[in-house]
Design an enzyme around this catalytic site. Structure first.
Site, short mmCIF file in Angstrom:
data_model
loop_
_atom_site.label_atom_id
_atom_site.label_comp_id
_atom_site.label_asym_id
_atom_site.label_seq_id
_atom_site.Cartn_x
_atom_site.Cartn_y
_atom_site.Cartn_z
N MET A 185 0.97 -1.61 -0.22
CA MET A 185 -0.12 0.36 0.26
C MET A 185 0.57 1.23 -0.32
O MET A 185 0.27 2.27 0.16
CB MET A 185 -0.54 -0.06 1.28
CG MET A 185 -2.19 -1.49 1.39
SD MET A 185 -3.36 -1.20 2.35
CE MET A 185 -2.52 -0.44 3.57
N GLY A 186 2.11 1.25 -0.39
CA GLY A 186 2.79 2.22 -0.14
C GLY A 186 3.49 2.91 1.16
O GLY A 186 3.69 1.54 1.38
N HIS A 221 9.69 -3.75 3.39
CA HIS A 221 9.25 -3.86 1.60
C HIS A 221 10.13 -4.21 0.90
O HIS A 221 10.18 -5.10 -0.09
CB HIS A 221 8.40 -2.44 1.17
CG HIS A 221 7.08 -2.46 2.05
ND1 HIS A 221 7.12 -0.93 2.64
CD2 HIS A 221 5.99 -2.81 1.94
CE1 HIS A 221 5.60 -1.37 3.50
NE2 HIS A 221 5.39 -1.89 2.13
N GLN A 266 5.91 -11.23 7.99
CA GLN A 266 5.91 -11.41 9.58
C GLN A 266 4.88 -10.60 10.19
O GLN A 266 4.25 -11.06 10.55
CB GLN A 266 6.39 -12.65 10.10
CG GLN A 266 6.56 -12.57 11.51
CD GLN A 266 7.39 -13.47 11.70
OE1 GLN A 266 8.76 -13.98 11.91
NE2 GLN A 266 7.40 -13.37 13.58
N LYS A 267 5.26 -9.82 10.19
CA LYS A 267 4.38 -8.07 11.21
C LYS A 267 3.05 -8.93 10.66
O LYS A 267 1.77 -8.83 12.05
CB LYS A 267 4.81 -7.14 10.66
CG LYS A 267 4.28 -5.91 11.95
CD LYS A 267 4.95 -4.51 11.52
CE LYS A 267 4.15 -3.89 10.63
NZ LYS A 267 3.05 -4.08 10.77
N SER A 278 6.63 0.17 9.91
CA SER A 278 5.27 -0.20 9.56
C SER A 278 5.38 1.28 8.85
O SER A 278 5.55 2.33 8.95
CB SER A 278 4.63 -0.53 11.11
OG SER A 278 3.29 0.45 10.76
O1 PAF Z 1 0.10 -5.66 3.86
C1 PAF Z 1 -0.47 -4.61 2.65
O2 PAF Z 1 0.72 -3.68 3.33
C2 PAF Z 1 -2.08 -4.83 2.35
O3 PAF Z 1 -2.59 -5.27 3.66
C3 PAF Z 1 -1.66 -5.49 1.20
C4 PAF Z 1 -1.47 -7.19 1.60
C5 PAF Z 1 -0.82 -4.60 -0.50
C6 PAF Z 1 -3.36 -5.83 0.31
O4 PAF Z 1 -3.84 -4.24 0.15
#
Ligand code: PAF
Length: 280
Positions: free
Chosen positions: A24-25, A31, A142-143, A179
């Site tokens: 979700m950016g 990430h 895992q978070k 996060s």
């Molecule tokens: O973990 C996230 O960022 C979201 O729940 C996901 C997997 C991209 C789905 O929108």
């Protein structure tokens, strides 16, 4: 960067094995670790950036969820991602859209209980993303452990054929789990939030010292996690496969928690007796 499903389908037709990181950016090193792994294990790494409206409740932070697309694309490139899909809401939810993917009991406790409808939104958007990107493998941190279990179960039940890969939580050196929402914390709130990982690590230490009683493990975590400035929502000691609360000692355990620090809701967890990559 591609904006439409048709563009991604064109790209996909020319591509080998794809490792996919849906996001979700507001990307961070967690990430980035998923993307690097996707790039290392596939011919090509792909990522999506889409703040999915259907996984937010009416009182939740959809509007204020951090957005930083230009910065995110740079991070994706640095992490070896060859294709970023950043669709509009209308591209993902066309006019008249009414189909939803409803997960089973794995989505009911913990985050599912705290956030009704959340996992239906997650399963729906991931089904769409998987149908568009057609990845060979998809990478999850895992978070969001329950999300990983929900996605694994959906992938099995719907025969989607994607290899779902769970990857360890990335933490700041002081223990705070990375996060996208951490960016909302003031310096004071960030200090308060450290109680969450400290609580979980205290539970892990007790486990390492031989304690197996779920009630004692929960209490040890609660004592530390419920520090000043933290409104603890739940601490759960559960089976990592079913996510059901443990009634007695067990060899494999998930301790997870959720809390508000100021207006920011944070989650975190530790796995005991099992690594995230072993959970299938
Ligand atoms: O973990 C996230 O960022 C979201 O729940 C996901 C997997 C991209 C789905 O929108």
């Amino acid at each position: 960067m591609l904006r439409t499903a048709a563009e991604v389908r064109g790209w996909r037709a020319r591509t080998g094995r794809v490792g996919f990181v849906p996001t979700m950016g507001a990307l961070h090193e967690g990430h980035e670790a998923l993307m690097r792994r996707a790039a290392a294990e596939s011919d090509v790494a792909a990522a999506s950036i889409f703040v999915n409206p259907t996984q937010f409740g009416p009182q939740e932070d959809f509007r204020s969820y951090p957005r930083a697309e230009a910065r995110d694309v740079v991070l994706c490139e640095r992490a070896g991602v060859a294709m970023v899909f950043a669709p509009s809401a209308l591209e993902m939810y066309p006019d008249g859209d009414a189909t939803r993917v409803q997960p089973g009991p794995i989505a009911l406790p913990l985050e599912g209980a705290a956030r009704p409808g959340h996992f239906t939104g997650v399963c729906t958007v991931l089904t769409k993303l998987f149908a568009i990107v057609r990845p060979d493998a998809a990478y999850f941190g895992q978070k969001d452990f329950q999300q990983l279990r929900v996605v694994q179960t959906m992938n099995r039940d719907l025969r989607l054929g994607v290899r779902i890969v769970g990857c360890p939580t990335v933490r700041d050196p002081d223990g705070l789990a990375l996060s996208s929402r951490n960016g909302h914390l003031t310096a004071d709130q960030r200090r308060s939030a450290l109680a969450l990982s400290r609580g979980l690590f205290a539970g892990r230490d007790l486990w390492t010292a031989g304690e197996r009683d779920p009630a004692k493990l929960r209490l040890a975590v609660e004592r530390i996690a419920a520090g000043p400035g933290v409104a603890l929502e739940y601490v759960s000691v559960a089976d990592p496969y079913t996510l059901e609360e443990l009634g007695g000692p067990q060899g494999k355990v998930l301790i997870s928690l959720a809390a508000h620090v100021g207006k920011t809701r944070l989650i975190d967890n530790v796995l005991l007796g099992i690594e995230v990559g072993e959970v299938e």
